[in-house]
Design an enzyme around this catalytic site. Sequence first.
Site, short mmCIF file in Angstrom:
data_model
loop_
_atom_site.label_atom_id
_atom_site.label_comp_id
_atom_site.label_asym_id
_atom_site.label_seq_id
_atom_site.Cartn_x
_atom_site.Cartn_y
_atom_site.Cartn_z
N CYS A 163 -16.87 -11.63 -1.28
CA CYS A 163 -16.72 -11.29 0.10
C CYS A 163 -17.76 -11.26 1.17
CB CYS A 163 -15.85 -9.85 0.25
SG CYS A 163 -14.23 -10.14 -0.79
N SER A 164 -18.95 -11.16 0.57
CA SER A 164 -20.18 -10.85 1.38
C SER A 164 -20.97 -12.30 1.74
CB SER A 164 -21.16 -10.11 1.01
OG SER A 164 -20.83 -8.52 0.89
#
Length: 380
Positions: A163-164
Site C-alpha cells: 500500500c505504500s
Amino acid sequence: MSQNQNSAGRAVISSTGLFTPGETITNEELVESYNRYVEIFNADNAQAIAAGEVAELQPSSVEFIEKASGIKARHVMTKAPILDPETMAPRMRERSNDEPSVMAEIGVKAARDALKRAGRDVADVDAVLCAASNMERAYPAMAIEIQQELGIDGFAFDMNVACSSATFGIQTAADYIRAGNARSVLVVSPEVTSGHLNWRDRDSHFIFGDVATAVLVEDAEMAPAGHWDILGTRLKTVFSNNIRNNFGFLNRASPEGEGKPDKLFVQEGRKVFKEVVPMVAEMIVTEAERLGIDPQALRRLWLHQANAGMNRLIAQRVLGHEASADESPTVLDTYANTSSAGSIIAFHKHHEDLSAGDTGLICSFGAGYSAGAVFVRKVG
C-alpha cells in the site's frame, strides 16, 4: 533526455493522473451477492455443519461494512462475475503477448492524464516506475511495458511496497532528480486489487477496488506553474505478518496449498489498527519537526484510504484535533481501498482549491508494515 545530468535538481510534483473503471459495486449489491453465497454454502454443507465438522457461515450487512470501514462502494474492472455466487472473482480474457496487458493499459491511461495536465510531451520523460501492490507478471516489468506503450525513451522498473508503493515511488523518483540522473519521472500505480481479494470472506470481501493513478515528479526548473514542492520524504518499514498474501511462483513447488485462502489477501485487522496508527502518527510528527514544519499547521492531509477510523485517529494525533473533511478528505467511501493509489486519488481530487504557500502531506501505510510520507507545498 540524458540520464546523466550535469547538476542536481529540486524535485516537485508537476501533476497527477487518474483512471477510474466504469463499473461500480455498491454495498447493497455486494451484500446481496455474499448472502446468497452464504445460503448456498450452508445448504450444501448442512449435514457437516450439524455434525460440527464445518463452521456455518454468517451473513453480512451494509451496516456492518460501513461501520467497520467507511466504505460504501468500489470501482471494479469486471462486475458481473464478482457478484455471481458461483464465481465471486473477476474474470478477464487472457491477452496474447502481442496485446497490452491489463495493468499496462490502465496505467497508460492514468499516465497520459498526468502528462496532459502538466502539458508534458513523452519526449520530456526520462523514466517510468510502476509502483503497485500486485504485479500482473514477474517479467518483463510492467513499467517497461508502460514505457513502451507511451513511447518513452529512457528506463523503467517495477517496485512493490504494497500500500505504500506510490509514496516509495515518489521518493525514488525525487532521489533520481536530486542526484541529477533524471529530470522527469512518471510514478504509475495500476491497482487491480479485485484480483487478490477473497470475495467469500465476510471480514474482508468489501475492502478493495480497482483504479490506476500516476504522479509526474520533475525538476523544478521544468515544472509547470502551480506545481508542488517536495519539502521532504520519510519511509519506514517494520516486518509483520498481519497483512499477507502467499500467492507466488513457488506455490507450484507445494501444490497441496494451491487455491487455499492464504493465497489471497488476509489480515488481522484489529492488530493492524492497533500497531499501524501510532507508528504512522509518530513518523509524520517526527519528520515534520525535522523539516521545521509544525504538524498541527498542515493545511491538508491526503492519507491512505484503507479505513475511516484509522485516518480519523492518525489525523487527530497529527493535527491535535478532530480533522474536518476539508483537512483530511476521503475518497474511501466511493473508491474503497485501492492500495497504493488511495492517497494519490485523494490528492488528485482535493488539491486544486489550496493556495500558494499551503503545506500538506501525502501519506500511505499498509502491508509490510510499510509507511511513506511526502510533505509538499503549493507553488503559485
